[in-house]
Design a protein around this motif. Sequence first.
Motif, PDB file in Angstrom:
ATOM      1  N   GLU A 160       0.965  -1.222  -0.063  1.00  0.00           N
ATOM      2  CA  GLU A 160      -0.092  -0.040   0.027  1.00  0.00           C
ATOM      3  C   GLU A 160       0.921   1.253  -0.035  1.00  0.00           C
ATOM      4  N   PRO A 161       0.257   2.464  -0.339  1.00  0.00           N
ATOM      5  CA  PRO A 161       1.169   3.560  -0.328  1.00  0.00           C
ATOM      6  C   PRO A 161       1.789   3.905   1.020  1.00  0.00           C
ATOM      7  N   GLY A 162       3.037   3.916   0.980  1.00  0.00           N
ATOM      8  CA  GLY A 162       4.025   4.352   2.223  1.00  0.00           C
ATOM      9  C   GLY A 162       4.066   2.941   3.007  1.00  0.00           C
ATOM     10  N   GLY A 163       3.629   1.975   2.695  1.00  0.00           N
ATOM     11  CA  GLY A 163       3.885   0.701   3.540  1.00  0.00           C
ATOM     12  C   GLY A 163       4.873  -0.319   2.737  1.00  0.00           C
ATOM     13  N   ALA A 164       4.612  -1.453   3.588  1.00  0.00           N
ATOM     14  CA  ALA A 164       5.684  -2.631   3.123  1.00  0.00           C
ATOM     15  C   ALA A 164       4.855  -3.769   2.441  1.00  0.00           C
ATOM     16  N   TRP A 165       5.566  -4.741   1.915  1.00  0.00           N
ATOM     17  CA  TRP A 165       5.219  -5.743   1.257  1.00  0.00           C
ATOM     18  C   TRP A 165       4.337  -6.679   2.235  1.00  0.00           C
ATOM     19  N   GLN A 166       3.193  -7.107   1.813  1.00  0.00           N
ATOM     20  CA  GLN A 166       2.408  -8.104   2.878  1.00  0.00           C
ATOM     21  C   GLN A 166       1.665  -9.278   1.832  1.00  0.00           C
TER      22      GLN A 166
END
Length: 216
Positions: A160-166
């Motif tokens: 997601e924007p500004g997030g990490a891979w999940q």
Amino acid sequence: MRRSRGAVIATAVAILLVSLPLGGTSAGGVAPARPGRAPQAGLIQELNYVFIPDPANAALGKTVTWLNAVHARHTTTGAAPLSLWDSGDMVYQQKFAYTFTAAGQYPYLCTIHLQYNMVSSIRVRDKVNPPDGPAGTVFTIRVATIPAPSDYVYDVQMMEPGGAWQDWMINVTSMDVQFDSTGRNPGTYAFRSRLHRVSDDASSDYSPPVTISVTP
């Protein structure tokens, strides 16, 4: 004294460029690599201890052909743990082809010259449609060109924007997955996937990411 892998590749590229016609592409259809970008691979040449281009991109569902362009024997062999293909010993001018039906990154090697670090990889990206749209748009991410064969699944991750891979869609057997952006924040969302064999938990590396843009 053994030369470094970088020196071997530089020498091989120089030889390949000298042999190219003025149009910039060999008769086999191999274009010289551009710095920082893996070229789209249709034909990969096996030279002295290197594959050219190295690494290479392949479009989802396309066939990659390896050509032994020198008189020494070579192989193109998918690396463990998946070990998807093995050409066996290839003699001068012999070709071997393999079709990449699932997104992922696929390392491979020449089993004869592994001591010279004759290794490379094929990078296969997912496809997205549409590339952008307002919140509420349903985006389609194509992870493969065929439904998952028996004993295989596709795993999809999202950032997601500004997030990490999940982990997002795991153990998928269909060619496509859908991302419903209803209620999502505007921004860039990234996706990547891999081919996963269930029986022994072997998998490819995750594909290079593709992105979609959710607009306000």
